[in-house]
Design a protein around this motif. Structure first.
Motif, PDB file in Angstrom:
ATOM      1  N   PRO A  39       0.839  -1.360  -0.146  1.00  0.00           N
ATOM      2  CA  PRO A  39       0.032   0.076   0.059  1.00  0.00           C
ATOM      3  C   PRO A  39       0.815   1.236   0.048  1.00  0.00           C
ATOM      4  CG  PRO A  39      -0.840  -1.711   1.601  1.00  0.00           C
ATOM      5  CD  PRO A  39       0.494  -2.156   1.087  1.00  0.00           C
ATOM      6  N   GLY A  40       2.064   1.120   0.674  1.00  0.00           N
ATOM      7  CA  GLY A  40       2.687   2.390   0.739  1.00  0.00           C
ATOM      8  C   GLY A  40       3.578   2.726  -0.472  1.00  0.00           C
ATOM      9  N   GLN A  41       4.160   1.698  -1.168  1.00  0.00           N
ATOM     10  CA  GLN A  41       5.150   1.766  -2.151  1.00  0.00           C
ATOM     11  C   GLN A  41       4.588   1.649  -3.421  1.00  0.00           C
ATOM     12  OE1 GLN A  41       8.396   3.265  -1.947  1.00  0.00           O
ATOM     13  NE2 GLN A  41       7.773   3.506   0.305  1.00  0.00           N
ATOM     14  N   GLY A  42       3.354   0.891  -3.501  1.00  0.00           N
ATOM     15  CA  GLY A  42       2.872   0.564  -4.912  1.00  0.00           C
ATOM     16  C   GLY A  42       3.643  -0.559  -5.431  1.00  0.00           C
ATOM     17  N   LEU A  43       3.502  -0.834  -6.759  1.00  0.00           N
ATOM     18  CA  LEU A  43       4.271  -1.668  -7.513  1.00  0.00           C
ATOM     19  C   LEU A  43       5.661  -1.589  -7.762  1.00  0.00           C
ATOM     20  CD1 LEU A  43       1.575  -2.924  -9.772  1.00  0.00           C
ATOM     21  CD2 LEU A  43       2.921  -4.427  -9.011  1.00  0.00           C
ATOM     22  N   GLN A  44       6.589  -2.538  -7.328  1.00  0.00           N
ATOM     23  CA  GLN A  44       8.034  -2.023  -7.537  1.00  0.00           C
ATOM     24  C   GLN A  44       8.811  -3.274  -8.017  1.00  0.00           C
ATOM     25  OE1 GLN A  44       8.903  -0.748  -3.242  1.00  0.00           O
ATOM     26  NE2 GLN A  44      10.101   0.778  -4.485  1.00  0.00           N
ATOM     27  N   PHE A  45       9.412  -3.230  -9.043  1.00  0.00           N
ATOM     28  CA  PHE A  45      10.256  -3.984  -9.745  1.00  0.00           C
ATOM     29  C   PHE A  45      11.302  -4.857  -9.073  1.00  0.00           C
ATOM     30  CE2 PHE A  45      11.866  -5.945 -13.672  1.00  0.00           C
ATOM     31  CZ  PHE A  45      13.171  -6.158 -13.416  1.00  0.00           C
ATOM     32  N   LEU A  46      11.048  -6.189  -9.067  1.00  0.00           N
ATOM     33  CA  LEU A  46      12.246  -6.913  -8.197  1.00  0.00           C
ATOM     34  C   LEU A  46      13.309  -7.485  -9.420  1.00  0.00           C
ATOM     35  CD1 LEU A  46       9.863  -9.004  -6.161  1.00  0.00           C
ATOM     36  CD2 LEU A  46      11.659  -7.802  -5.135  1.00  0.00           C
ATOM     37  N   PHE A  47      12.985  -8.197 -10.183  1.00  0.00           N
ATOM     38  CA  PHE A  47      13.746  -8.836 -11.241  1.00  0.00           C
ATOM     39  C   PHE A  47      13.129  -9.456 -12.319  1.00  0.00           C
ATOM     40  CE2 PHE A  47      14.587 -11.178  -7.214  1.00  0.00           C
ATOM     41  CZ  PHE A  47      13.481 -11.947  -7.502  1.00  0.00           C
ATOM     42  N   GLU A  48      14.017  -9.674 -13.539  1.00  0.00           N
ATOM     43  CA  GLU A  48      13.250 -10.058 -14.698  1.00  0.00           C
ATOM     44  C   GLU A  48      14.107 -11.302 -15.238  1.00  0.00           C
ATOM     45  OE1 GLU A  48      13.948  -8.006 -18.516  1.00  0.00           O
ATOM     46  OE2 GLU A  48      12.609  -9.453 -19.418  1.00  0.00           O
ATOM     47  N   TYR A  49      13.688 -12.548 -15.660  1.00  0.00           N
ATOM     48  CA  TYR A  49      14.474 -13.315 -16.173  1.00  0.00           C
ATOM     49  C   TYR A  49      14.197 -13.753 -17.698  1.00  0.00           C
ATOM     50  CZ  TYR A  49      16.418 -14.346 -11.710  1.00  0.00           C
ATOM     51  OH  TYR A  49      17.184 -14.152 -10.317  1.00  0.00           O
ATOM     52  N   PHE A  50      14.871 -14.133 -18.478  1.00  0.00           N
ATOM     53  CA  PHE A  50      14.900 -14.634 -19.816  1.00  0.00           C
ATOM     54  C   PHE A  50      15.651 -15.537 -20.217  1.00  0.00           C
ATOM     55  CE2 PHE A  50      13.134 -13.664 -24.025  1.00  0.00           C
ATOM     56  CZ  PHE A  50      14.143 -14.243 -24.875  1.00  0.00           C
ATOM     57  N   SER A  51      15.263 -16.750 -20.687  1.00  0.00           N
ATOM     58  CA  SER A  51      15.893 -17.844 -21.094  1.00  0.00           C
ATOM     59  C   SER A  51      16.914 -18.182 -19.965  1.00  0.00           C
ATOM     60  CB  SER A  51      16.587 -17.661 -22.236  1.00  0.00           C
ATOM     61  OG  SER A  51      16.090 -17.486 -23.409  1.00  0.00           O
ATOM     62  N   GLU A  52      16.424 -18.330 -18.712  1.00  0.00           N
ATOM     63  CA  GLU A  52      17.148 -18.590 -17.359  1.00  0.00           C
ATOM     64  C   GLU A  52      18.194 -17.594 -16.966  1.00  0.00           C
ATOM     65  OE1 GLU A  52      17.877 -23.034 -17.337  1.00  0.00           O
ATOM     66  OE2 GLU A  52      17.180 -23.058 -19.433  1.00  0.00           O
ATOM     67  N   THR A  53      18.101 -16.657 -17.506  1.00  0.00           N
ATOM     68  CA  THR A  53      19.210 -15.555 -17.217  1.00  0.00           C
ATOM     69  C   THR A  53      18.468 -14.458 -16.688  1.00  0.00           C
ATOM     70  OG1 THR A  53      20.568 -16.411 -18.864  1.00  0.00           O
ATOM     71  CG2 THR A  53      21.104 -14.044 -18.100  1.00  0.00           C
ATOM     72  N   GLN A  54      19.084 -13.719 -15.467  1.00  0.00           N
ATOM     73  CA  GLN A  54      18.610 -12.600 -15.029  1.00  0.00           C
ATOM     74  C   GLN A  54      18.995 -11.305 -15.808  1.00  0.00           C
ATOM     75  OE1 GLN A  54      19.952 -10.260 -11.350  1.00  0.00           O
ATOM     76  NE2 GLN A  54      18.267 -11.549 -10.584  1.00  0.00           N
ATOM     77  N   ARG A  55      17.939 -10.726 -16.520  1.00  0.00           N
ATOM     78  CA  ARG A  55      18.266  -9.379 -17.429  1.00  0.00           C
ATOM     79  C   ARG A  55      18.285  -8.083 -16.711  1.00  0.00           C
ATOM     80  NH1 ARG A  55      15.320 -10.216 -23.299  1.00  0.00           N
ATOM     81  NH2 ARG A  55      13.558  -9.800 -21.979  1.00  0.00           N
ATOM     82  N   ASN A  56      17.317  -8.143 -15.817  1.00  0.00           N
ATOM     83  CA  ASN A  56      17.214  -6.930 -14.952  1.00  0.00           C
ATOM     84  C   ASN A  56      16.798  -6.956 -13.408  1.00  0.00           C
ATOM     85  OD1 ASN A  56      16.988  -4.370 -17.109  1.00  0.00           O
ATOM     86  ND2 ASN A  56      15.428  -5.897 -18.056  1.00  0.00           N
ATOM     87  N   LYS A  57      17.232  -5.976 -12.770  1.00  0.00           N
ATOM     88  CA  LYS A  57      17.133  -6.233 -11.396  1.00  0.00           C
ATOM     89  C   LYS A  57      16.819  -5.016 -10.824  1.00  0.00           C
ATOM     90  CE  LYS A  57      19.582  -8.226  -7.191  1.00  0.00           C
ATOM     91  NZ  LYS A  57      18.972  -7.427  -6.363  1.00  0.00           N
ATOM     92  N   GLY A  58      15.971  -4.918  -9.826  1.00  0.00           N
ATOM     93  CA  GLY A  58      15.287  -3.840  -9.298  1.00  0.00           C
ATOM     94  C   GLY A  58      16.267  -3.561  -8.243  1.00  0.00           C
ATOM     95  N   ASN A  59      15.782  -2.385  -7.071  1.00  0.00           N
ATOM     96  CA  ASN A  59      16.775  -1.915  -5.935  1.00  0.00           C
ATOM     97  C   ASN A  59      16.162  -2.576  -4.630  1.00  0.00           C
ATOM     98  OD1 ASN A  59      18.175  -0.118  -7.489  1.00  0.00           O
ATOM     99  ND2 ASN A  59      16.585   1.294  -7.290  1.00  0.00           N
ATOM    100  N   PHE A  60      16.377  -4.029  -4.610  1.00  0.00           N
ATOM    101  CA  PHE A  60      15.996  -4.610  -3.443  1.00  0.00           C
ATOM    102  C   PHE A  60      17.313  -5.356  -2.741  1.00  0.00           C
ATOM    103  CE2 PHE A  60      11.395  -4.921  -2.916  1.00  0.00           C
ATOM    104  CZ  PHE A  60      10.859  -4.263  -3.959  1.00  0.00           C
ATOM    105  N   PRO A  61      17.208  -5.602  -1.572  1.00  0.00           N
ATOM    106  CA  PRO A  61      18.612  -6.182  -0.948  1.00  0.00           C
ATOM    107  C   PRO A  61      18.529  -7.833  -1.460  1.00  0.00           C
ATOM    108  CG  PRO A  61      16.560  -6.050   0.526  1.00  0.00           C
ATOM    109  CD  PRO A  61      16.340  -5.347  -0.605  1.00  0.00           C
ATOM    110  N   GLY A  62      19.785  -8.101  -1.023  1.00  0.00           N
ATOM    111  CA  GLY A  62      20.294  -9.466  -1.532  1.00  0.00           C
ATOM    112  C   GLY A  62      19.277 -10.591  -1.263  1.00  0.00           C
ATOM    113  N   ARG A  63      18.718 -10.169  -0.224  1.00  0.00           N
ATOM    114  CA  ARG A  63      17.722 -11.418   0.501  1.00  0.00           C
ATOM    115  C   ARG A  63      16.716 -11.769  -0.642  1.00  0.00           C
ATOM    116  NH1 ARG A  63      14.275 -10.175   3.926  1.00  0.00           N
ATOM    117  NH2 ARG A  63      14.383  -7.930   3.555  1.00  0.00           N
TER     118      ARG A  63
END
Lengths: 113, 113
Positions: A39-63
């Protein structure tokens, strides 16, 4: 065509535990993205995968981590849960020819106590 | 300052009214613009998708993009109670071969009988 499916739909965990969420994309879609909605932050991007590879990553901790399998199914993992991780976790898949369009699943609602 | 700004509402209109929903953004690199509808306790549903500036119409829905003003709009004609939901604008630019959506906070719409 079946839509994006996510399991489980609801989850209750306690602080310090870890959790794994699963996402099955629409058949033929190879890109899977994960988002956190609160509710406070809305929708925030975590990461994206394509063909088993991470292509993009958001600003979230390594947890927060994820992976994608050869059948395009994806999992995300959150370790050492904190109260602030309580949220709706949404998975979205995209077709190869129109990767800008993302189709969302119903989400997994996680409550951390 | 957030990259995408959206009035959270709530917005209440009578059935049959024309609804105007808007978002402004600050990142001129955004190329793709989407509108999603999200019912309570469901995942977002893709309504409209446009590339660059211009108008796009689909039934009762019209999406407008003005890149020079960094302003996008969604118009709903002949609004119905079933249109009551939260409307999210989203934008993206190609990064690392993939896409990451940046969302507005969403506008809560209620269409009353």
């Amino acid at each position: 065509k079946a839509g994006v499916t996510q399991t489980p739909r609801y989850l209750i965990k306690t602080r310090g535990q870890q959790v794994t969420l699963s996402c099955s994309p629409i058949s033929g879609h190879r890109s899977v993205s994960w988002y956190q909605q609160t509710p406070g932050q809305g929708l925030q991007f975590l990461f994206e995968y394509f063909s088993e590879t991470q292509r993009n990553k958001g600003n979230f901790p390594g947890r927060f981590s994820g992976r994608q399998f050869s059948n395009s199914r994806s999992e995300m993992n959150v370790s050492t849960l904190e109260l602030g991780d309580s949220a709706l976790y949404l998975c979205a898949s995209s077709p190869v020819r129109s990767q800008e369009t993302q189709y969302f699943g119903p989400g997994t609602r996680l409550l951390v106590l | 300052q957030k990259e995408v700004e959206q009035d959270p509402g709530p917005l209440s209109v009578p059935e049959g009214a024309i609804v105007s929903l808007n978002c402004t953004y600050s990142n001129s690199a955004f190329q793709y613009f989407m509108w999603y509808r999200q019912y309570s306790r469901k995942g977002p549903e893709l309504l409209m998708y446009t590339y660059s500036s211009g108008n796009k119409e689909d039934g009762r829905f019209t999406a407008q993009v003005d890149k020079s003003s960094k302003y996008i709009s969604l118009f709903i004609r002949d609004s119905q109670p079933s249109d009551s939901a939260t409307y999210l604008c989203a934008m993206s630019r190609r990064t690392g071969g993939g896409n990451k959506l940046t969302f507005g906070t969403g506008t809560q719409l209620k269409v009353e009988l």
